[in-house]
Design an enzyme around this catalytic site. Sequence first.
Site, PDB file in Angstrom:
ATOM      1  N   THR A  41      17.631 -50.872 -50.024  1.00  0.00           N
ATOM      2  CA  THR A  41      18.953 -50.311 -49.694  1.00  0.00           C
ATOM      3  C   THR A  41      19.976 -50.693 -50.772  1.00  0.00           C
ATOM      4  O   THR A  41      19.725 -51.581 -51.597  1.00  0.00           O
ATOM      5  CB  THR A  41      19.449 -50.870 -48.340  1.00  0.00           C
ATOM      6  OG1 THR A  41      19.611 -52.289 -48.480  1.00  0.00           O
ATOM      7  CG2 THR A  41      18.473 -50.579 -47.207  1.00  0.00           C
ATOM      8  N   GLU A  58      13.262 -47.683 -50.864  1.00  0.00           N
ATOM      9  CA  GLU A  58      12.945 -48.463 -52.078  1.00  0.00           C
ATOM     10  C   GLU A  58      14.040 -49.496 -52.344  1.00  0.00           C
ATOM     11  O   GLU A  58      14.405 -49.774 -53.489  1.00  0.00           O
ATOM     12  CB  GLU A  58      12.688 -47.529 -53.266  1.00  0.00           C
ATOM     13  CG  GLU A  58      11.597 -46.517 -52.913  1.00  0.00           C
ATOM     14  CD  GLU A  58      10.682 -46.100 -54.034  1.00  0.00           C
ATOM     15  OE1 GLU A  58      10.704 -46.720 -55.096  1.00  0.00           O
ATOM     16  OE2 GLU A  58       9.917 -45.141 -53.808  1.00  0.00           O
TER      17      GLU A  58
HETATM   18  C1  LIG Z   1      12.326 -41.189 -45.569  1.00  0.00           C
HETATM   19  C2  LIG Z   1      11.832 -42.589 -45.804  1.00  0.00           C
HETATM   20  C3  LIG Z   1      10.706 -42.792 -46.589  1.00  0.00           C
HETATM   21  C4  LIG Z   1      10.208 -44.081 -46.787  1.00  0.00           C
HETATM   22  N1  LIG Z   1       9.040 -44.250 -47.492  1.00  0.00           N
HETATM   23  C5  LIG Z   1       8.456 -45.478 -47.522  1.00  0.00           C
HETATM   24  C6  LIG Z   1       7.136 -45.650 -48.077  1.00  0.00           C
HETATM   25  O1  LIG Z   1       6.520 -44.700 -48.586  1.00  0.00           O
HETATM   26  N2  LIG Z   1       6.569 -46.878 -48.003  1.00  0.00           N
HETATM   27  C7  LIG Z   1       7.205 -47.952 -47.458  1.00  0.00           C
HETATM   28  O2  LIG Z   1       6.626 -49.044 -47.430  1.00  0.00           O
HETATM   29  N3  LIG Z   1       8.463 -47.824 -46.932  1.00  0.00           N
HETATM   30  C8  LIG Z   1       9.087 -46.618 -46.954  1.00  0.00           C
HETATM   31  N4  LIG Z   1      10.346 -46.467 -46.391  1.00  0.00           N
HETATM   32  C9  LIG Z   1      10.995 -47.633 -45.795  1.00  0.00           C
HETATM   33  C10 LIG Z   1      12.238 -48.082 -46.542  1.00  0.00           C
HETATM   34  O3  LIG Z   1      11.907 -48.666 -47.764  1.00  0.00           O
HETATM   35  C11 LIG Z   1      13.025 -49.004 -45.593  1.00  0.00           C
HETATM   36  O4  LIG Z   1      13.588 -48.163 -44.598  1.00  0.00           O
HETATM   37  C12 LIG Z   1      14.082 -49.799 -46.307  1.00  0.00           C
HETATM   38  O5  LIG Z   1      13.501 -50.771 -47.134  1.00  0.00           O
HETATM   39  C13 LIG Z   1      15.035 -50.488 -45.318  1.00  0.00           C
HETATM   40  O6  LIG Z   1      14.339 -51.171 -44.326  1.00  0.00           O
HETATM   41  P1  LIG Z   1      14.737 -50.947 -42.782  1.00  0.00           P
HETATM   42  O7  LIG Z   1      14.782 -49.491 -42.538  1.00  0.00           O
HETATM   43  O8  LIG Z   1      13.832 -51.761 -41.953  1.00  0.00           O
HETATM   44  O9  LIG Z   1      16.213 -51.497 -42.656  1.00  0.00           O
HETATM   45  P2  LIG Z   1      16.650 -53.037 -42.482  1.00  0.00           P
HETATM   46  O10 LIG Z   1      15.978 -53.881 -43.483  1.00  0.00           O
HETATM   47  O11 LIG Z   1      16.529 -53.412 -41.049  1.00  0.00           O
HETATM   48  O12 LIG Z   1      18.188 -52.945 -42.871  1.00  0.00           O
HETATM   49  C14 LIG Z   1      19.184 -52.458 -41.976  1.00  0.00           C
HETATM   50  C15 LIG Z   1      20.540 -52.660 -42.648  1.00  0.00           C
HETATM   51  O13 LIG Z   1      20.761 -54.072 -42.878  1.00  0.00           O
HETATM   52  C16 LIG Z   1      21.042 -54.284 -44.251  1.00  0.00           C
HETATM   53  N5  LIG Z   1      20.517 -55.579 -44.678  1.00  0.00           N
HETATM   54  C17 LIG Z   1      19.275 -56.082 -44.476  1.00  0.00           C
HETATM   55  N6  LIG Z   1      19.165 -57.292 -45.046  1.00  0.00           N
HETATM   56  C18 LIG Z   1      20.355 -57.554 -45.628  1.00  0.00           C
HETATM   57  C19 LIG Z   1      20.871 -58.642 -46.391  1.00  0.00           C
HETATM   58  N7  LIG Z   1      20.119 -59.711 -46.683  1.00  0.00           N
HETATM   59  N8  LIG Z   1      22.144 -58.570 -46.828  1.00  0.00           N
HETATM   60  C20 LIG Z   1      22.913 -57.484 -46.558  1.00  0.00           C
HETATM   61  N9  LIG Z   1      22.478 -56.420 -45.850  1.00  0.00           N
HETATM   62  C21 LIG Z   1      21.217 -56.457 -45.395  1.00  0.00           C
HETATM   63  C22 LIG Z   1      20.357 -53.134 -44.972  1.00  0.00           C
HETATM   64  O14 LIG Z   1      20.911 -52.932 -46.259  1.00  0.00           O
HETATM   65  C23 LIG Z   1      20.626 -51.981 -44.018  1.00  0.00           C
HETATM   66  O15 LIG Z   1      21.919 -51.492 -44.222  1.00  0.00           O
HETATM   67  C24 LIG Z   1      10.880 -45.189 -46.221  1.00  0.00           C
HETATM   68  C25 LIG Z   1      12.032 -44.978 -45.451  1.00  0.00           C
HETATM   69  C26 LIG Z   1      12.503 -43.703 -45.228  1.00  0.00           C
HETATM   70  C27 LIG Z   1      13.710 -43.513 -44.354  1.00  0.00           C
END
Ligand SMILES: Cc1cc2nc3c(=O)[nH]c(=O)nc-3n(C[C@H](O)[C@H](O)[C@H](O)COP(=O)(O)OP(=O)(O)OC[C@H]3O[C@@H](n4cnc5c(N)ncnc54)[C@H](O)[C@@H]3O)c2cc1C
Length: 381
Positions: free
Chosen positions: A364, A362
């Site tokens: 990071t 929701e």
């Molecule tokens: C257990 C679990 C349940 C989940 N449930 C749902 C759900 O029900 N529905 C749904 O749609 N999603 C869900 N998610 C997804 C979750 O919301 C995403 O994992 C989250 O938004 C981060 O996206 P990502 O994993 O692709 O990481 P990325 O976006 O690839 O980020 C990787 C890293 O880069 C950093 N980063 C990225 N962009 C920037 C920036 N501009 N500036 C600084 N740092 C940055 C991030 O903070 C992070 O540290 C779930 C995830 C998990 C693990």
Amino acid sequence: MNFDFNENQTMFRDMVRDFARQEIAPIAHEMDVKGEMPDSLVQKMRDQGFFGLSFPEQYGGLGVDTITYALVVEELARISAGVCIMVTVHNSVGLYPVSMFGSEETKQEYLPRMAAGEIAAFCVSEAGAGSDAASLQATARKEGQEYILDGSKMWVTNGTRAAFFVVLARTPGGEGHRGIHAFLVPRDSDGLSVAKKEDKMGLRASDTCVIDFDGVRVPAKNRLGEEGDGFRIGMTALDGGRIGVSFQALGIGRACLEAAVKYGLVREQFGKPIARQPVIGNMIADMGTELDAARLLGYRAAWLKDQGRKYTREAAMAKVFATEAAGRAADAAVQIHGGYGYVKEYDVERYYRDVRVTRIYEGTSEIQRLVIARELLRELG
Ligand SMILES: Cc1cc2nc3c(=O)[nH]c(=O)nc-3n(C[C@H](O)[C@H](O)[C@H](O)COP(=O)(O)OP(=O)(O)OC[C@H]3O[C@@H](n4cnc5c(N)ncnc54)[C@H](O)[C@@H]3O)c2cc1C
């Protein structure tokens, strides 16, 4: 300013506290080990109204305010964060888009079923679209009075249990947040399938899945809001969801504090309980202080939401502070348990794993800080 809860809020909190102690606590460890949640528990939660908490009574919900919702979430997470996330995803990002943006017909048709416990899930994230949700690639092609959905959604909480999916998809060829639409998609739609269930570090009682959409036909009446409203709907739902995640983290944090105090008072080294050592006492003091500060940030965001006021910044502040404070509390709880904190026999091992994801989903911590900075620069710059 009044820091007391009203009678209704206290009643709900106590009811959920008792339920969690009696029905969830005895199986919390087993659910974590097995990586599953028994249907019998989900049914008991349906019977108690957990799936209709925060939406209007006219559609069969309990219509509780956001402070009450926060109290419920904290009590659930204190016992099992995995059970808690099933309830919060359903009530916030699952139901909220339908109750706020669905047509009257959609609300009449689906909300009573959702309130009765037909579970909802939220499908925004994809393999290539996480923090940058506007880069999502799933498509919604309009054909007559239907949309045809294609794409794959990742990390879908409640993926195996959900009866309904709130799905964001875009008009083919579009870019950015324009051209993204939101839909309510029933599970029994042809072409919708669970492609994978993730094997997670924590929240193991909760199911997190990859959901494939292969030519899924959705009636146009199941679109939420107007064409192109999808991104706004998703982000609005996430504002509310962040309050829930704050209190989920706080529930885990409180469990850590309680476990640390309990253990610290019985574990003796150097002739006295370790909790009586000033260094350990300081750790406990910091845990309590930070969790209380986080709780106040959370209550403020919840209160603003209930007043119908803007709360984007406050929800982001609450989430980043609560989840990080709870992370520190879990770390301290393991430390206070020494080697015993590193084995599954003690619940703090589970709390330590469960709390980690609250800084990721929701939005990071990094994204929360971007939101907070954007809002502050706009206001003060
Ligand atoms: C257990 C679990 C349940 C989940 N449930 C749902 C759900 O029900 N529905 C749904 O749609 N999603 C869900 N998610 C997804 C979750 O919301 C995403 O994992 C989250 O938004 C981060 O996206 P990502 O994993 O692709 O990481 P990325 O976006 O690839 O980020 C990787 C890293 O880069 C950093 N980063 C990225 N962009 C920037 C920036 N501009 N500036 C600084 N740092 C940055 C991030 O903070 C992070 O540290 C779930 C995830 C998990 C693990």
